[in-house]
Design an enzyme around this catalytic site. Sequence first.
Site, mmCIF file in Angstrom:
data_model
loop_
_atom_site.group_PDB
_atom_site.id
_atom_site.type_symbol
_atom_site.label_atom_id
_atom_site.label_comp_id
_atom_site.label_asym_id
_atom_site.label_seq_id
_atom_site.Cartn_x
_atom_site.Cartn_y
_atom_site.Cartn_z
ATOM 1 N N HIS A 1 0.844 -1.201 0.000
ATOM 2 C CA HIS A 1 0.000 0.000 0.000
ATOM 3 C C HIS A 1 0.873 1.242 0.000
ATOM 4 O O HIS A 1 1.998 1.225 0.492
ATOM 5 C CB HIS A 1 -0.940 0.015 1.209
ATOM 6 C CG HIS A 1 -0.240 -0.135 2.512
ATOM 7 N ND1 HIS A 1 0.133 -1.365 3.002
ATOM 8 C CD2 HIS A 1 0.182 0.781 3.418
ATOM 9 C CE1 HIS A 1 0.748 -1.194 4.164
ATOM 10 N NE2 HIS A 1 0.810 0.092 4.438
ATOM 11 N N HIS B 1 0.940 5.330 1.098
ATOM 12 C CA HIS B 1 0.341 6.365 1.937
ATOM 13 C C HIS B 1 0.348 7.681 1.164
ATOM 14 O O HIS B 1 1.352 8.027 0.534
ATOM 15 C CB HIS B 1 1.185 6.596 3.201
ATOM 16 C CG HIS B 1 1.270 5.418 4.111
ATOM 17 N ND1 HIS B 1 0.535 5.315 5.262
ATOM 18 C CD2 HIS B 1 2.022 4.295 4.061
ATOM 19 C CE1 HIS B 1 0.827 4.182 5.884
ATOM 20 N NE2 HIS B 1 1.732 3.548 5.171
HETATM 21 P P1 5GP Z 1 2.130 0.442 7.180
HETATM 22 O O1 5GP Z 1 2.742 0.687 8.516
HETATM 23 O O2 5GP Z 1 1.952 -1.042 6.966
HETATM 24 O O3 5GP Z 1 2.793 1.137 6.066
HETATM 25 O O4 5GP Z 1 0.715 1.123 7.225
HETATM 26 C C1 5GP Z 1 -0.446 0.519 7.605
HETATM 27 C C2 5GP Z 1 -1.411 1.643 7.774
HETATM 28 O O5 5GP Z 1 -2.691 1.092 7.847
HETATM 29 C C3 5GP Z 1 -1.187 2.453 9.046
HETATM 30 O O6 5GP Z 1 -1.038 3.811 8.704
HETATM 31 C C4 5GP Z 1 -2.432 2.205 9.860
HETATM 32 O O7 5GP Z 1 -2.853 3.366 10.515
HETATM 33 C C5 5GP Z 1 -3.429 1.754 8.829
HETATM 34 N N1 5GP Z 1 -4.392 0.797 9.295
HETATM 35 C C6 5GP Z 1 -4.177 -0.272 10.099
HETATM 36 N N2 5GP Z 1 -5.301 -0.976 10.269
HETATM 37 C C7 5GP Z 1 -6.256 -0.338 9.548
HETATM 38 C C8 5GP Z 1 -7.646 -0.610 9.319
HETATM 39 O O8 5GP Z 1 -8.234 -1.559 9.812
HETATM 40 N N3 5GP Z 1 -8.305 0.264 8.506
HETATM 41 C C9 5GP Z 1 -7.682 1.341 7.931
HETATM 42 N N4 5GP Z 1 -8.411 2.133 7.183
HETATM 43 N N5 5GP Z 1 -6.383 1.616 8.129
HETATM 44 C C10 5GP Z 1 -5.677 0.786 8.920
#
Ligand code: 5GP
Length: 142
Positions: A106, A108
């Site tokens: 994903h 951001h």
């Molecule tokens: P990563 O750290 O893997 O790059 O980002 C994961 C992102 O997903 C984080 O910014 C976190 O806030 C978001 N996130 C985690 N769980 C959920 C969820 O259940 N729904 C949504 N919309 N975002 C989530």
Amino acid sequence: MSLTGTYDDANIFAKILRGEAPCVKVYEDDHVLSFMDIFPQSSGHFLVLPKAKSRNLLELDDAALQETMVRVKRLAAAARKAFNPDGIVVTQFNGAPAGQTVFHTHFHIIPRWEGEALGRHGGGQADMDVLKDQAAKIAAAL
Ligand code: 5GP
């Protein structure tokens, strides 16, 4: 979670993609799903996911990556129009030591304002009505 391993179909983004868990949707088509981050690091923080299964960028098929990045740019431009930020971070983490917490690739998109510090990654949960309003504003700006 290292950079190698197998894709876990039970990860939260896989559940959202299958419609088994909720999200505040910004945009969807055949290639990507975009929704608001529920633990936003800034006002208007949202995510763009390729629908193709991959744990991280290195596993993502080139064609799917191209389709995704074109949409990331389009969605970042919509966020600029919607929120008029001073800057926009587009970022992506690969592997737990790099900051990745959900193991479906994903991107951001994080609007930034002069003098406003970035919130903690995965900090407090946002108000759903605020997220819905922001998602509608981004969608309207597409
Ligand atoms: P990563 O750290 O893997 O790059 O980002 C994961 C992102 O997903 C984080 O910014 C976190 O806030 C978001 N996130 C985690 N769980 C959920 C969820 O259940 N729904 C949504 N919309 N975002 C989530």
